[in-house]
Design a protein around this motif. Structure first.
Motif, PDB file in Angstrom:
ATOM      1  N   SER A  77      42.621  22.449 -52.454  1.00 20.03           N
ATOM      2  CA  SER A  77      43.722  21.981 -53.086  1.00 20.03           C
ATOM      3  C   SER A  77      43.796  20.449 -52.966  1.00 20.03           C
ATOM      4  O   SER A  77      44.826  19.894 -53.289  1.00 20.03           O
ATOM      5  CB  SER A  77      44.906  22.635 -52.154  1.00 20.03           C
ATOM      6  N   LYS A  78      42.936  19.805 -52.615  1.00 14.05           N
ATOM      7  CA  LYS A  78      42.744  18.217 -52.513  1.00 14.05           C
ATOM      8  C   LYS A  78      41.455  17.951 -53.187  1.00 14.05           C
ATOM      9  O   LYS A  78      41.403  17.707 -54.775  1.00 14.05           O
ATOM     10  CB  LYS A  78      42.632  18.186 -51.061  1.00 14.05           C
ATOM     11  N   GLU A 203      50.450  19.905 -52.336  1.00 11.22           N
ATOM     12  CA  GLU A 203      49.179  19.345 -52.429  1.00 11.22           C
ATOM     13  C   GLU A 203      48.626  19.471 -53.877  1.00 11.22           C
ATOM     14  O   GLU A 203      48.000  18.453 -54.486  1.00 11.22           O
ATOM     15  CB  GLU A 203      48.264  20.145 -51.637  1.00 11.22           C
ATOM     16  N   ALA A 206      50.603  16.806 -56.033  1.00 15.73           N
ATOM     17  CA  ALA A 206      49.762  15.274 -55.849  1.00 15.73           C
ATOM     18  C   ALA A 206      48.467  15.598 -56.838  1.00 15.73           C
ATOM     19  O   ALA A 206      48.229  14.441 -57.557  1.00 15.73           O
ATOM     20  CB  ALA A 206      49.579  15.211 -54.706  1.00 15.73           C
ATOM     21  N   VAL A 207      47.755  16.355 -56.703  1.00 12.70           N
ATOM     22  CA  VAL A 207      46.542  16.301 -57.605  1.00 12.70           C
ATOM     23  C   VAL A 207      46.492  16.716 -59.066  1.00 12.70           C
ATOM     24  O   VAL A 207      45.794  15.849 -59.684  1.00 12.70           O
ATOM     25  CB  VAL A 207      45.586  17.357 -56.758  1.00 12.70           C
ATOM     26  N   TYR A 241      57.360  11.469 -54.171  1.00 10.60           N
ATOM     27  CA  TYR A 241      56.630  12.229 -55.304  1.00 10.60           C
ATOM     28  C   TYR A 241      57.433  11.679 -56.707  1.00 10.60           C
ATOM     29  O   TYR A 241      56.833  11.644 -57.668  1.00 10.60           O
ATOM     30  CB  TYR A 241      56.789  13.703 -55.043  1.00 10.60           C
ATOM     31  N   SER A 375      48.455  17.389 -43.391  1.00  8.79           N
ATOM     32  CA  SER A 375      48.200  17.538 -44.954  1.00  8.79           C
ATOM     33  C   SER A 375      48.092  16.371 -45.351  1.00  8.79           C
ATOM     34  O   SER A 375      48.427  15.215 -44.689  1.00  8.79           O
ATOM     35  CB  SER A 375      49.462  18.189 -45.715  1.00  8.79           C
ATOM     36  N   ARG A 376      47.357  16.089 -46.484  1.00 10.02           N
ATOM     37  CA  ARG A 376      47.064  15.025 -47.208  1.00 10.02           C
ATOM     38  C   ARG A 376      47.422  14.953 -48.742  1.00 10.02           C
ATOM     39  O   ARG A 376      47.022  15.904 -49.172  1.00 10.02           O
ATOM     40  CB  ARG A 376      45.485  14.527 -47.267  1.00 10.02           C
ATOM     41  N   SER A 377      47.998  14.102 -49.272  1.00 12.43           N
ATOM     42  CA  SER A 377      48.292  14.048 -50.894  1.00 12.43           C
ATOM     43  C   SER A 377      48.634  12.494 -51.035  1.00 12.43           C
ATOM     44  O   SER A 377      49.169  11.924 -50.256  1.00 12.43           O
ATOM     45  CB  SER A 377      49.494  15.026 -50.985  1.00 12.43           C
TER      46      SER A 377
END
Length: 460
Positions: A77-78, A203, A206-207, A241, A375-377
């Motif tokens: 998902s990243k 996630e 964002a991607v 976002y 998490s990272r986004s």
């Protein structure tokens, strides 16, 4: 009468044939001392721990329905979906996620571990210590580690109209990510709708935006990540976002989809009457632990397979780890099921250590887990430790327009800090909030805690 007798004889013959088939399967079964059932994060970390503890060639098998060796699932998902330099195997095979050695298929061969891929187990006979695959292969074991993980909840499960249209995606396995990646390329600069405001929603929102799609997120709750975030935390991410061009639609759900003449999704219908154009839809509305194979054979609780602090189940020589395990959370004196990669890794290691120790008449320390989520986004990165119950205190700069924002939240119960969240922390600061969540120090006043902010954790 003759017809009835003929029917009885026919049933007897069927019964004999069935028993004969079971005998044949058993006679032709592959035998292993240990079997890990599953091919996700837990399976890979369990295999590494078995190798560390000592294995003889041919003692261990990993059985997975996926076509590839265990890998670090969070990458899907990243970075896997990045438009430039996307993550690809073998780059994220376990155990690189925790800074360990990358376990390529050759590693399993070198360790004498049989990696049995593309194999779905359809029957598990725990008393008979036998697993049977969809193709009729039979596997016998002395000790079983259940690491089957979770499966996604699909809108088709609820009969949502049009939910079987093409280009409606779910993300759980690498095969899902491959299909989504191809759709992103095919629908360049198109419109994407994300259904769900949890991990997957945030996630992938964002991607997909990074891939220059027009992105809208839809979820029924009053704010995103409601199981973990407070309204104050969520306000930052929703604002961030939106500043990135992601439109957020809250308080409603997708009730149906319309497809074009090719069967590809073109519209998402919402409960509030809104109709959204869509070239791609990604659904992230939760998951279910994969425990069906073991129903009625093993004790369950809180949606998972009940285990002790060593991940031993109610059935002798059967262990359950990762998403499927409901285990004692020592820190809070209660039992829980935790769906996160950190627990998947650590529970697998704990179970294998316990298995090997019991063979030698020894014991290991009880699992003493501090809940951890991250998490990272975009260019954001948050970590959370502990428990999100009680009153909360928000500290730091949580303005979504601030470059490199850094803020956090403490959860306070019975006058003690029991949980801590931090966005934009350094490794040292993240370690500090982990330490404070485990130590659970007393708090003089909420106002003072808010004023001290991150420095409160850093001085513990």
């Amino acid at each position: 009468m003759e017809g009835r007798q003929s029917s009885i004889q026919s049933e007897e013959e069927e019964s004999k044939r069935a028993f004969c088939l079971i005998d044949q399967l058993s006679m032709g079964a592959k035998n292993f001392k240990y079997v890990i059932l599953g091919g996700g994060v837990s399976a890979g970390y369990a295999a590494r721990e078995f190798a560390k503890q000592g294995l003889k060639p041919g003692e261990l098998a990993v059985i997975s329905k996926e076509a590839v060796a265990p890998y670090e699932r969070p990458a899907l998902s990243k970075a896997y979906l990045f438009p430039e330099s996307p993550a690809r195997l073998p780059g994220f095979h376990v155990c690189v996620g925790s800074g360990g050695e990358r376990l390529l298929p050759d590693w399993y061969k070198e360790k004498g571990i049989e990696l049995i891929l593309n194999t779905e187990i359809v029957n598990a006979d725990l008393p008979g210590k036998t697993l049977v695959s969809g193709s009729g292969e039979s596997f016998k074991y002395q000790t079983l580690v259940i690491a089957t993980g979770s499966t996604v909840i699909r809108l088709t499960d609820f009969g949502v109209k049009g939910a079987d249209a093409k280009n409606i995606f779910y993300l759980r396995e690498i095969d899902d990510a491959d299909k989504l990646y191809e759709a992103i390329k095919a629908k360049k600069n198109g419109k994407a709708v994300i259904v769900g405001g949890g991990y997957i929603g945030l996630e992938l929102g964002a991607v997909l935006k990074i891939n220059n799609l027009d992105v809208k997120m839809v979820y029924p709750e009053p704010w995103c990540m409601p199981r973990l975030f407070t309204s104050g935390i969520a306000a930052f991410y929703e604002g961030y976002y939106q500043n990135k061009g992601v439109k957020i639609i809250k308080g409603t759900v997708a009730t149906g989809f319309t497809a074009d003449s090719n069967g590809e999704v073109k519209e998402v219908h919402l409960k509030d009457g809104t109709v959204l154009e869509a070239d791609i839809v990604v659904v992230g509305v939760g998951g279910r632990p994969l425990t069906t194979l073991f129903k009625g054979q093993v004790e369950e609780e809180k949606g998972g397979i009940k285990t002790d602090a060593f991940f031993k189940t109610s059935v002798p020589d059967v262990y359950a780890v990762g998403d499927v395990a409901t285990f004692p959370l020592k820190l809070y004196n209660e039992i829980r099921r935790v769906e996160h990669v950190d627990h998947a890794r650590k529970s697998a290691e704990q179970a294998v250590k316990a298995i090997k120790a019991s063979e030698e008449g020894k014991t290991v320390e009880e699992y003493d887990y501090l809940p951890y989520f991250y998490s990272r986004s975009f260019d954001l990165s948050w970590q959370f430790y502990g428990d999100n119950v009680g009153e909360t205190v928000l500290f730091g700069d949580s303005n979504p327009a601030t470059p490199k924002a850094k803020f956090g939240t403490y959860w306070i119960k019975d006058g003690k800090v029991v949980g801590a969240f931090l966005e934009g922390g350094t490794p040292e600061e993240n370690q500090a909030i982990a330490k404070v969540a485990r130590a659970q120090p007393p708090v003089a006043s909420l106002d003072q805690l808010a004023a001290e902010g991150l420095s409160f954790a850093c001085k513990i």
